[in-house]
Design an enzyme around this catalytic site. Structure first.
Site, short mmCIF file in Angstrom:
data_model
loop_
_atom_site.label_atom_id
_atom_site.label_comp_id
_atom_site.label_asym_id
_atom_site.label_seq_id
_atom_site.Cartn_x
_atom_site.Cartn_y
_atom_site.Cartn_z
N CYS A 1 0.81 -1.22 0.00
CA CYS A 1 0.00 0.00 0.00
C CYS A 1 0.85 1.27 0.00
O CYS A 1 0.61 2.17 -0.79
CB CYS A 1 -0.95 0.00 1.19
SG CYS A 1 -2.17 -1.33 1.12
N HIS A 2 1.84 1.35 0.88
CA HIS A 2 2.63 2.57 1.00
C HIS A 2 4.12 2.33 1.16
O HIS A 2 4.88 3.25 1.46
CB HIS A 2 2.11 3.43 2.16
CG HIS A 2 0.66 3.79 2.00
ND1 HIS A 2 -0.34 3.14 2.70
CD2 HIS A 2 0.04 4.65 1.18
CE1 HIS A 2 -1.51 3.63 2.32
NE2 HIS A 2 -1.31 4.55 1.41
N GLY A 3 4.56 1.06 1.01
CA GLY A 3 5.99 0.77 0.96
C GLY A 3 6.69 0.50 2.28
O GLY A 3 7.92 0.47 2.31
#
Length: 148
Positions: free
Chosen positions: A105-107
């Site tokens: 999703c956001h690393g």
């Protein structure tokens, strides 16, 4: 209610997921190489909270492996950033030369002790649920000696 898991058939390097309280809980059987990598000083320097100072685990799992038995890692499989489910990447990623969990999703990245790397959105290490071993091959998630 507690969940019992037969861990006897988990191969080294493999992961299984079980449901506990409606959440995914991972059980990973770490390899000798995984354990060696967790202890490397250059790896610890990449982590936001390498000594698990933020209380995301029971006291018995506040160690460098964040587990009761070094070989087995038990964690709630939900990213501490916004609740996505990270992927298990047993071969690692280009920027990390060993196994890890990567949140698509956001690393955010977490090592095989559930410790969060620096420079990613997740603020804390993964949550370690209460758990205990009922013999050599049975893991019980959701209870431990302090809650039984």
């Amino acid at each position: 209610a507690p969940v019992q898991v037969d861990i006897s058939k988990i191969d080294p390097g493999a992961m299984i997921t079980v449901a506990w309280q409606g959440k995914p809980v991972w059980v990973v059987r770490r390899t000798a190489e995984n354990l060696k990598n967790l202890a490397l000083e250059e790896h610890r320097e990449e982590l936001r909270d390498p000594d698990s100072e933020v209380n995301q685990q029971p006291e018995y799992a506040k160690n460098s492996y964040r587990s009761i038995k070094e070989e087995y890692f038990v964690a709630v499989g939900i990213c501490t950033h916004l609740g996505c489910v990270p992927n298990y990447e047993p071969d690692g990623r280009a920027e990390v030369k060993h196994a890890l969990f990567f949140c698509p999703c956001h690393g955010s990245k977490f090592d095989l002790a559930g410790r969060v790397f620096t420079g990613v959105p997740a603020p804390t290490n993964l949550i370690i649920p209460p758990h205990q071993y009922l013999g050599n091959n049975v893991l019980e998630i959701g209870s431990d000696a302090t809650t039984s």
